[in-house]
Design an enzyme around this catalytic site. Structure first.
Site, short mmCIF file in Angstrom:
data_model
loop_
_atom_site.label_atom_id
_atom_site.label_comp_id
_atom_site.label_asym_id
_atom_site.label_seq_id
_atom_site.Cartn_x
_atom_site.Cartn_y
_atom_site.Cartn_z
N LYS A 180 1.03 -1.24 -0.19
CA LYS A 180 0.16 -0.11 -0.07
C LYS A 180 0.93 1.37 0.04
CE LYS A 180 -3.95 -1.81 2.54
NZ LYS A 180 -5.49 -1.40 2.20
N ARG A 186 -9.70 -11.49 1.76
CA ARG A 186 -10.79 -12.81 1.25
C ARG A 186 -10.54 -13.69 0.99
NH1 ARG A 186 -11.46 -8.99 -4.28
NH2 ARG A 186 -10.71 -7.74 -2.69
#
Ligand code: BES
Ligand code: ZN
Ligand code: ZN
Length: 463
Positions: free
Chosen positions: A239, A313
């Site tokens: 990120k 996920r």
């Protein structure tokens, strides 16, 4: 702060007066001089009269919570010790306004603000058993929300997977819950390679936390699953720094699940609850999982990794498989996750996205959220977005081929791990927006909000 329920008109240092819909009834002259119009979230203190006037948008529950929080925040800047307020309509809203508005996280302050404890008197006409119960319930739920806020606000170096597991053990001990902490050997032996891969580059070992609350006569059985990313650096798909800060909040789903099971047990609800948390840290390093890797999840599905920042996920996929394999005959399976930035872009930072295959259940849950004072909306799946997860070489990709509808495609990824017989029992709640408050709103100060707890408690209490 000490909350007391009373029927007496007690003499206190300060009486809080809520002004609904800008309808000022008393002290009009002085309030005019002070230019107090009863605007939402405004307040004015009249020390000589011993009153604090607070504007409230309306007299609905959430306006009351916000107004009461405005009052306590103001009073916390003073040394007044005893405070009273007349309760109108919803006692629960007053309690939550005080408890949630008063929250202050000072763990990392070298000098703590040591003020004398305030006594708050909530004046009601009559203390019936029902009202007493409403009071106690609201206190229990608010305290759980504040516990979740404490967990999430704690820095990643002080709150990593084994600490999360230790917190779960504490909750289990206090509430006589069954508690299993499963380690990486278990994940390996049971083919939970998606979850395992995410935590591989971290110096902190991943933990699968499983708590069970089993009352004597349960009328329902619920499974809760939480994303417990104690830190999300993004992994090798790193990120940018501005997006990495606040990622200690990526454990909000898992923390909420701990708060919910604690509140359910404290309230002795006749609902069996299994709480499962995938506690993992997503880091970089020589051993990190990579874009291009193909991972095999517990149910045999192969996943092509295209972005290591879509890690939640992967963890949830294995946790969902574990829950459906290990827990029999449940009525609902709900997961909570700070899953996508796309959800925040789509519905704003105040609102959670509720997804699943059962439209009626989605909206029922949304209604519970709104009744509880949490904002949520349903985000519908569709077959076209589902197809964007196709992979050229594995069963599925961990990101979609389109940049649109990212909250829904993440939800549809999770759907691939829901067994056919459970499709209608499952909902996924993306709390990425409201879980962490970057600029205070309502009764949420800067930092963790405890999102997910109140909506779920409301849902469970209406079953
Ligand atoms: N934890 C983040 C999602 C998130 C973003 C939570 C902002 C709270 C605030 C998640 O793991 C993530 O990074 N998702 C990616 C998915 C993308 C790579 C498809 C995202 O949203 O950018
Ligand atoms: Zn991520
Ligand atoms: Zn994440």
């Amino acid at each position: 702060m000490n909350l007391n329920l009373t029927t007496k008109d007690i003499k206190t240092d300060i009486k809080i007066v809520l002004v609904f819909n800008k309808k000022i009834k008393e002290d009009k002259e002085i309030l005019k001089l002070l230019d107090f119009k009863g605007e939402d979230e405004s307040c004015v203190l009249l020390p000589e009269l011993g009153k604090l006037y607070v504007g409230s948008l309306n007299d609905d529950k959430d306006s009351i919570r916000v107004a009461v929080a405005t009052a306590i925040k103001k009073l916390n800047t003073t040394n007044y010790k005893s405070i009273s307020i007349k309760v109108k309509k919803s006692l629960k809203a007053y309690v939550e306004g005080f408890e949630l508005g008063n929250y202050n996280f000072d763990k990392y302050r070298s000098k703590k603000d040591k003020k004398e404890e305030k006594n708050i008197y909530l004046e009601v006409d009559k203390i019936s058993t029902k009202l007493q119960q409403e009071f106690e319930e609201a206190v229990i739920i608010s305290e759980s929300v504040n516990m979740v806020r404490d967990f999430v606000n704690t820095t990643p170096d002080d709150f990593y997977p084994s600490i999360m597991a230790a917190k779960a053990i504490d909750i289990a001990k206090e509430n006589e819950l069954k508690c299993k902490i499963l380690d990486e050997d278990y994940l390996q032996e049971h083919g939970m390679n998606a979850m395992l891969a995410v935590g591989r580059a971290s110096r902190h070992k991943s933990k699968l936390i499983h708590l069970t609350y089993k009352p004597k006569k349960a009328k329902r059985k619920i499974v809760l699953i939480g994303k417990g990313l104690t830190y999300d650096s993004g992994g090798l798909s790193l990120k940018p720094s501005d997006f990495m800060t606040t990622m200690k909040s990526d454990k909000s789903g898992g923390s909420a699940v701990l708060g919910i099971i604690k509140a359910v047990s404290d309230l002795n609800l006749p609902i069996e609850v299994d709480a499962i948390i995938g506690a993992v840290e997503n880091m970089i390093g020589g051993d990190a999982y990579k874009p291009d890797d193909i991972l095999k999840a517990k149910n045999g599905t192969t996943i092509e990794v295209k972005n290591t920042d879509a890690e939640g996920r992967l963890v949830l996929a294995d946790c969902l498989c574990y829950a459906q394999d290990e827990i029999k005959d449940f009525d609902y399976i709900l997961d909570f996750a700070t899953l996508t930035g796309a959800c925040v872009v789509g519905v704003g930072q105040y609102t959670s996205g509720v997804m699943g295959n059962n439209n009626q259940l989605n909206w029922q849950f949304v209604q519970s959220a709104l009744d509880s004072g949490e904002l949520a909306t349903s985000l519908p799946f569709n077959r076209y977005l589902g197809k964007t997860l196709k992979s050229q070489i594995a069963d599925i990709c961990n990101i979609s081929s389109t940049r649109y509808g990212g909250a829904i495609t993440a939800g549809m990824f999770l759907d691939k791990f829901i067994k056919d017989k459970n499709k209608d029992k499952w909902i996924h709640v993306d709390i990425a927006g409201p879980a962490f408050v970057e600029k205070d709103w309502g009764y949420n100060p800067y930092g963790a909000s405890g999102a997910g707890v109140r909506m779920t408690m409301e849902f469970l209490q209406t079953l």
